[in-house]
Design a protein around this motif. Structure first.
Motif, PDB file in Angstrom:
ATOM      1  N   ASP A 335      20.756 141.378  72.299  1.00  0.00           N
ATOM      2  CA  ASP A 335      20.009 142.499  72.528  1.00  0.00           C
ATOM      3  C   ASP A 335      18.829 142.767  73.294  1.00  0.00           C
ATOM      4  N   ILE A 337      14.545 143.199  73.715  1.00  0.00           N
ATOM      5  CA  ILE A 337      13.334 144.213  73.127  1.00  0.00           C
ATOM      6  C   ILE A 337      12.053 144.475  74.576  1.00  0.00           C
ATOM      7  N   ASP A 362       9.935 147.124  74.100  1.00  0.00           N
ATOM      8  CA  ASP A 362      10.136 148.132  73.547  1.00  0.00           C
ATOM      9  C   ASP A 362       9.440 147.645  72.501  1.00  0.00           C
ATOM     10  N   LYS A 365      12.735 148.087  69.870  1.00  0.00           N
ATOM     11  CA  LYS A 365      13.296 146.816  69.563  1.00  0.00           C
ATOM     12  C   LYS A 365      12.127 145.676  68.685  1.00  0.00           C
ATOM     13  N   GLU A 368      12.320 145.883  64.939  1.00  0.00           N
ATOM     14  CA  GLU A 368      14.075 145.488  64.243  1.00  0.00           C
ATOM     15  C   GLU A 368      14.159 143.936  65.129  1.00  0.00           C
ATOM     16  N   TYR A 369      13.669 142.943  65.434  1.00  0.00           N
ATOM     17  CA  TYR A 369      13.616 141.921  65.619  1.00  0.00           C
ATOM     18  C   TYR A 369      12.929 140.982  65.195  1.00  0.00           C
TER      19      TYR A 369
END
Length: 374
Positions: A335, A337, A362, A365, A368-369
């Motif tokens: 993924d 970011i 983003d 994102k 999220e990480y």
């Protein structure tokens, strides 16, 4: 009124890789990036990235250590300082901080991104101007499984994404590695360039035998076959074989390259913004290399998109770039970011053309990480 540095934030981000990435010193299933965000007194933000490989398996700076260095040592020296001269800020840091090149690179990149945004110019313009808008990128075949690597190479060749491949070797027995490489070279034939990266795993005797076998197999380049602590060995190997040697860990900055060239080294050098301490200092090696007749190669520490783009802006200013680059880090991760991922096509990648780096975060994102505790 002059803009000043209002805040500096260092964020640990953990993103899984698309497959295990095997090197001589470790196997990666996760990449940790340190994302640097510098905000000025006008509210503008610049982004940077400091990334290494496998925690402390590759070098002396860990992601956690990089964050600590930025939070507790670099930030106090830069807060409130004017943004008019990044060189002045670098001199200020040089006076109080030794080493810690990855941390410096992340901060320098964020400052350059911020300056580019304020001036409405791409980072490449700040480094002298791009001569390439599309930059060649190889792919590393590092699963350790011969058939899987062959299938991966064939798929990428057919897709048009890559035609140059690097194989990570050195963790296994010499002849097992040689057979692995030779099988892949035979499978792709003249459709692709095959290079190998030993990551310092061989002693001189092993390297001499290995390079003879790899030369016979049609390999085009051997990266850092022996320890960075013994540069004279690289010189002797380069003199003995026709197959070029790519110096990586042996060269962090322009001084290292000068000393290696003065000792008689030919071959090529892998420039990396992280090990040099930032994009500008990485480009100092290019000046030395041109003077010494040493080939140029844009190396990576498997950075995410932010660090990759910073390096691409630097490499875009170089003509020629003899051996291309390996700025494939974002493709190795499951993924991203950033708000606009890089565009990989035609055996390379398009250089972003917006102000600064040309990419943004983003926030969803990133959340999220982002690692919640250190």
């Amino acid at each position: 009124m002059q803009a000043t540095i209002q805040s500096i934030e260092a964020i640990l981000v953990d993103i899984p890789t698309i497959r295990p990435h095997r090197l001589s010193m470790t196997t990666m299933g996760l990449q940790t990036m340190v994302i640097v965000r510098v905000t000025d007194s006008d509210g503008c933000q610049g982004l940077g990235e400091a990334t290494t490989i496998g925690g402390l398996a590759y070098g002396p700076e860990s992601p956690e250590g990089i964050k600590l260095t930025i939070d507790h040592y670099i930030t106090p020296w830069l807060l409130g300082q004017s943004l008019d001269s990044i060189n002045t800020l670098k001199v200020r840091l040089d006076a109080v901080i030794r080493g810690n090149q990855l941390a410096r690179s992340g901060v320098e990149t964020a400052l350059l991104d911020l300056q580019g945004k304020r001036l409405n110019q791409p980072l490449s313009v700040l480094l002298g101007g791009a001569v390439h808008s599309h930059i060649p990128v190889l792919w590393t075949l590092a699963s350790g499984d011969t058939e899987r690597d062959i299938d991966e190479a064939r798929t990428l060749l057919e897709s048009g994404w890559h035609r140059d491949f690097k194989l990570k070797i050195g963790s296994g027995a010499l002849m097992e590695d040689v057979r692995h490489v030779a099988a892949i070279k035979k499978a792709v034939g003249d459709r692709a360039s095959i290079r190998v990266d030993v990551n310092q795993a061989w002693d001189e005797a092993t390297a001499a035998r290995g390079m003879a076998e790899l030369q016979a197999a049609g390999v085009d380049l051997v990266e850092q076959p022996t320890s960075r602590r013994h540069p004279a060995v690289l010189v002797r190997l380069a003199e003995k074989f026709q197959i070029p040697i790519l110096a990586d860990e042996s060269v962090a900055d322009g001084t290292d390259l000068y000393n290696l060239a003065a000792a008689g080294f030919g071959g090529a050098v892998a420039m990396k913004i992280g090990k040099a301490g930032g994009p500008a200092r990485a480009l100092e090696q290019a000046v030395v290399a041109r003077s010494a007749g040493i080939g140029l190669y844009g190396g990576t520490l498997l950075e995410g998109t932010i660090g990759t783009v910073a390096a691409l802006h630097a490499w875009s200013t170089l003509e020629p770039l003899h051996w291309g680059t390996e700025m494939f880090g974002p493709l190795l991760m499951k993924d991203d970011i950033v708000d606009h991922p890089l565009t990989f096509h035609d055996n390379g990648v398009a250089l972003p053309c917006g102000p600064g780096l040309g990419v943004g975060i983003d926030e969803g994102k990133l959340s999220e990480y982002r690692r919640q505790s250190v």
